[in-house]
Design a protein around this motif. Sequence first.
Motif, PDB file in Angstrom:
ATOM      1  N   PHE A 121       0.851  -1.190   0.000  1.00 22.86           N
ATOM      2  CA  PHE A 121       0.000   0.000   0.000  1.00 22.86           C
ATOM      3  C   PHE A 121       0.887   1.241   0.000  1.00 22.86           C
ATOM      4  O   PHE A 121       1.402   1.657   1.039  1.00 22.86           O
ATOM      5  CB  PHE A 121      -0.922  -0.002   1.224  1.00 22.86           C
ATOM      6  CG  PHE A 121      -1.914  -1.128   1.228  1.00 22.86           C
ATOM      7  CD1 PHE A 121      -3.177  -0.960   0.691  1.00 22.86           C
ATOM      8  CD2 PHE A 121      -1.569  -2.378   1.750  1.00 22.86           C
ATOM      9  CE1 PHE A 121      -4.096  -2.007   0.678  1.00 22.86           C
ATOM     10  CE2 PHE A 121      -2.484  -3.422   1.747  1.00 22.86           C
ATOM     11  CZ  PHE A 121      -3.749  -3.237   1.208  1.00 22.86           C
ATOM     12  N   GLU A 122       1.082   1.793  -1.195  1.00 27.70           N
ATOM     13  CA  GLU A 122       1.923   2.982  -1.350  1.00 27.70           C
ATOM     14  C   GLU A 122       1.036   4.209  -1.452  1.00 27.70           C
ATOM     15  O   GLU A 122       0.242   4.344  -2.385  1.00 27.70           O
ATOM     16  CB  GLU A 122       2.785   2.840  -2.615  1.00 27.70           C
ATOM     17  CG  GLU A 122       3.722   4.012  -2.848  1.00 27.70           C
ATOM     18  CD  GLU A 122       4.555   3.837  -4.105  1.00 27.70           C
ATOM     19  OE1 GLU A 122       4.937   4.860  -4.694  1.00 27.70           O
ATOM     20  OE2 GLU A 122       4.793   2.681  -4.504  1.00 27.70           O
ATOM     21  N   THR A 123       1.161   5.109  -0.502  1.00 26.73           N
ATOM     22  CA  THR A 123       0.314   6.300  -0.464  1.00 26.73           C
ATOM     23  C   THR A 123       0.417   7.092  -1.771  1.00 26.73           C
ATOM     24  O   THR A 123       1.509   7.383  -2.247  1.00 26.73           O
ATOM     25  CB  THR A 123       0.720   7.210   0.708  1.00 26.73           C
ATOM     26  OG1 THR A 123       0.524   6.499   1.935  1.00 26.73           O
ATOM     27  CG2 THR A 123      -0.124   8.482   0.737  1.00 26.73           C
ATOM     28  N   GLY A 124      -0.732   7.404  -2.344  1.00 30.27           N
ATOM     29  CA  GLY A 124      -0.790   8.199  -3.569  1.00 30.27           C
ATOM     30  C   GLY A 124      -0.533   7.424  -4.838  1.00 30.27           C
ATOM     31  O   GLY A 124      -0.667   7.976  -5.938  1.00 30.27           O
ATOM     32  N   ASN A 125      -0.192   6.146  -4.737  1.00 35.44           N
ATOM     33  CA  ASN A 125       0.110   5.367  -5.943  1.00 35.44           C
ATOM     34  C   ASN A 125      -0.426   3.937  -5.841  1.00 35.44           C
ATOM     35  O   ASN A 125       0.157   3.005  -6.375  1.00 35.44           O
ATOM     36  CB  ASN A 125       1.613   5.343  -6.205  1.00 35.44           C
ATOM     37  CG  ASN A 125       1.932   5.263  -7.699  1.00 35.44           C
ATOM     38  OD1 ASN A 125       1.037   5.119  -8.534  1.00 35.44           O
ATOM     39  ND2 ASN A 125       3.195   5.339  -8.035  1.00 35.44           N
TER      40      ASN A 125
END
Length: 487
Positions: A121-125
């Motif tokens: 879970f990569e924030t913004g991507n």
Amino acid sequence: MCFDKISRSFFVIDIEKLPHLLYNQSGKKGVNIMAELYLRRKIDRFLQLWKEDDDRKPLIVKGPRQVGKTESLLRFAKANYQSVIYINFVEEPKYKMILEDGYSAEDIIKNISRIDPSKRFETGNTVLFFDEIQVFSQIATSLKFFKIDGRFDVICSGSLLGINYRQIESNSVGYKTDYTMSSLDFEEFLWAKGYGEDTIQDMLRHMESFQPFNQLEMNIYSGLFLDYCILGGMPAVVRQYIEKGTFEGSLEIQRQLLEDYKEDIRKYADGVDQTRIVNVFDQIPNQLAKDNKKFQISKVAHGARFKDYRGCIEWLRDAGIVQICYCLHSPELPLKGNYDDSKFKLYFFDTGLFVAMLDEEAQDDLRANKNLNVYKGALYENMVAEAFVKSGYSLFYYKKDDSTLEEDFFVRTADQLLPVEVKATRGTAKTLRTLISSGSYPDIQCGIKLTGGNVGYSDNIMTFPYFCAFLLRDFLKRGKYSLQDQE
């Protein structure tokens, strides 16, 4: 950029200039001789615009089964996000446990990672793609919380079959964007055949200037349109046709799709309604073949009553399988609220599936001789109804009591109501002329006739070939035509 293992060299593909994009079996971009053909869809552009919106909301893509929702959404997700969290609630029912601790984005992400620690879970991507939500509609409640959290994008998808969409609507109102996807329309079919935007714009220019197509254009477009009518727009059918260049196997795929729809009716519909819904479904071709195409409940089963079957018809509509065309009280504006919901015609959402339900003799006549006999009027009406719905119109017709006055469809502009007559032959449009010339219908100034013939204009009637039906909304919206110039 892609790497060719055979030549041991890199090469560049300009995706935007390709009519199709191939994906290998892992779903990643690349060229693979065993890859399936990707059919360009209108949702592709919508998804890009959605992604560019800084204030985008979680997206719900609705539509009938097997119209290409998952394929288009996965393609978009893999091309635009570093991390794609794909969860299919039918294939992996264990993920129904992700709401055990509540609806917050943090709790859901924690539970997803507990089930599968490899998910990132990569924030913004990162995009979370919840598929087949018809079996787990509770997930829609979480959309509000994902929007408020703001770290991750969310896309949901599911067949309308079995979706309690009223519950989804109430649980996520104001925190979602809806998009309805159907089978390919004629424009998407032309894309699949390799035609570009220049072809579509040229067809529109012919309409706006009332300039007839030349004979070569008529032959080509009419031939393509007949192919499209036989095939329909279901991606599995169109893809095989494009790959093989023939109709080989198309009927078998269509009939299997019809059986799948009936199986879903048995799976999702309750109790006795299952039989009633299937009976309505099977009756549509027979009733459309009659001169009076109003759907008659009494013909579905002995002793059948409207009040017992109304819910069945609405179920088929909500499932996206049929389109309901209501009878107007009077041919005047406004349209909504000005109709009798007990008088209606039913059309299939995909004309190819309608054709596949016809008897063997009609099938042979259409495919071999390009003729439909008693089904001819039904086929043309269904084609137009399908084109109208896919371009955003609701369906209405008019039948005056104790009179022969009957009009197939109506469309509107901001201040005009336009009757639309669908002619299986090149006969006169008597009802159109009556509606236009009568002083009883002030909202009607002109009309539209759709035929197998060419573009034309006479006596306030605009005539277009069937294959232009998908452009009618754009034609009226642009308003670049001038009837006065044609006098």
